[in-house]
Design an enzyme around this catalytic site. Structure first.
Site: not given
Ligand code: GDP
Ligand code: IMO
Ligand code: MG
Length: 434
Positions: A14, A226, A41-42, A17
């Site tokens: 988180d 990650q 989750g981006h 990225k």
């Protein structure tokens, strides 16, 4: 840009990225995810519009760029289909631009049931997984019994037999070891047959496809999910994810030789967050930590869980520079510190009454958890940085903070992010990076 770049998380995930990959995609011909699954989750913000990506590479908002899922990614058919459909509904052409490796292992509903049952059984020792079946899917890959995308295109009877054997094993564990409900073989099979038709136009040999991209003279951006300290080998085991999140994963997770990578960018927050359990030396359990969480909106984009917050940890970042061969750092969320009176940097650890050597990072989680941070305090800059677009316009105190971190970790900070929007991003010196 004529460089192939790996971008990965330098901390515990988180770090922002997705935002940085989206921003850099302007300079490349292709973006490829090389590990992880929809545990990622981006969040991307472009002109006030929010997009959350889980499996699909963060280059997808750029219409001229091809996106790839390398063999290192584990695919949930349900999650992938849902994500493709959500993006398509927003007018983004995904199907003609997404390329999926035939060698990706699939996540079945039994993997999810196993992940959740295991976490429950661990009780207080739970890892705090995302509950998405990631660990069990990678276990099956390593145990050589996974259903991979290529298996979907075997004869119906061969696939049926394979799925039955795998589910027989999963259901035995679910029923007799975890005492939870079994998963229906018929439902899994029906879903897989449907999925195989749906993704057929997108499946390829991704190693050959990426090789072709290179022979056409285009560059590739390798997108990690990650963070390095969640790596199954090098992270804070067992409080890690189940893939190699460090830079080597970019090679094994795509089938590209290690000699093609020109730079490795580690994305790091200007502080630290962690979701789920595991050691976190600089974690704050006070109003300062709450303030970071509040200003930084530190809630997981996958599970909505609050993220644990703490001061930047130069010891852990130095470790990350080493593990990944980081050539550059991208520092995100600098603006979150704008209103702090003073800012701390963890420069060393003590364990008991011993000051650890600068290259020492305890391997066992219990030793790491027992470490205490040694802090250096710098004055806060107390200036709104969100509207600044050139490095030289950042307050001197902000520049001093960044320089101090560079010195402590031994890698140059080349990209800075001062807000969630795509354009709140700047190079320190674009010439150095490209
Ligand atoms: P990822 O998993 O590494 O892509 O990161 P996430 O998207 O899960 O979490 C990063 C969060 O911070 C997202 O909500 C982003 O919109 C947001 N974000 C990214 N960069 C910045 C930044 O420089 N400043 C602020 N305030 N928010 C940012
Ligand atoms: P992105 O790509 C932060 C964490 C989970 C848990 C551990 C294992 O958005 O940075 P898993 O479901 O992978 O078996 O969970 O890893 N984790 C993440 N933490 N960001 C992520 O992804 C994560 N993906 C997994 O919280 O501690
Ligand atoms: Mg995330």
């Amino acid at each position: 840009m004529n460089k192939n770049i790996v971008i990965l998380g330098a901390q515990w995930g988180d770090e922002g990225k997705g935002k940085i990959v989206d921003w850099l995609t302007d300079h490349v011909g292709a973006v490829v995810r090389f590990q992880g699954g929809h545990n990622a989750g981006h969040t991307l913000w472009v002109n006030g519009a929010k997009t959350v990506l889980r499996l699909i590479p963060s280059g997808i908002l750029h219409p001229n760029v091809q996106c790839y899922l390398g063999n290192g990614v584990v695919i949930s058919p349900t999650a992938l289909r849902q994500e493709i459909e959500e993006l398509t509904a927003k007018g983004i052409d995904v199907i003609s631009r997404l390329n999926i490796s035939l060698a990706c292992p699939l996540i079945l509903s039994s993997h999810i049931a196993l992940d959740q049952a295991r976490e429950k059984k661990r009780g207080a020792q739970a890892i705090g997984t995302t509950g998405r079946g990631i660990g069990p899917a990678y276990e099956d890959k390593v145990a050589r019994r996974a259903i991979r995308v290529a298996d979907l295109y075997q004869t119906e009877s061969v696939l049926t037999q394979h799925v039955k054997e795998l589910l027989d094993y999963h259901n035995f564990l679910l029923k007799h070891y975890y005492h939870v409900e079994e998963v229906s073989v018929d439902t899994v099979l029906r879903d897989l047959f449907e999925f195989s038709d749906y993704i057929q136009p997108m499946v390829r040999d991704i190693s050959s496809a990426l090789h072709h991209v290179r022979t056409m003279g285009h560059t590739i951006l390798f997108e990690g999910a990650q963070g390095a300290l969640l790596d199954v080998d090098h992270g804070t085991y067992p409080f890690v994810t189940s893939s190699n999140t460090t830079s080597g994963g970019a090679s094994t997770g795509t089938g590209m030789g290690v000699n093609i990578f020109n730079s490795v960018i580690g994305v790091a927050k200007a502080y630290v967050t962690r979701v789920g359990a595991g050691p976190f030396v600089t974690e704050l359990h006070d109003a300062t930590g709450d303030k970071m969480a509040k200003i930084g909106h530190e809630f997981g984009s996958v599970t909505g869980r609050p993220r644990r917050c703490g001061w930047i940890d130069a010891v852990a970042l130095r470790r990350s520079v080493m593990l990944n061969g980081l050539t550059n750092i991208c520092m995100t969320k600098l603006d979150v510190l704008d209103s702090f009176e003073e800012i701390k940097i963890c420069t060393a650890y003590t364990l008991g009454n011993r000051l650890l050597h600068s290259s020492e990072f305890p391997t066992h989680f219990s030793a790491l958890a027992a470490c205490q941070p040694v802090y250096e305090t710098m004055p806060g800059w107390k200036t709104d940085t969100q509207h600044i677009s050139r490095f030289i316009d950042l307050p001197q105190k902000t520049q001093n903070y960044l320089k101090r971190i560079e010195t402590l970790i031994g890698a140059p900070i080349e990209i800075i992010s001062v807000g969630p929007e795509r354009n709140q991003t700047m190079f320190v010196n674009a010439q150095t990076l490209f």
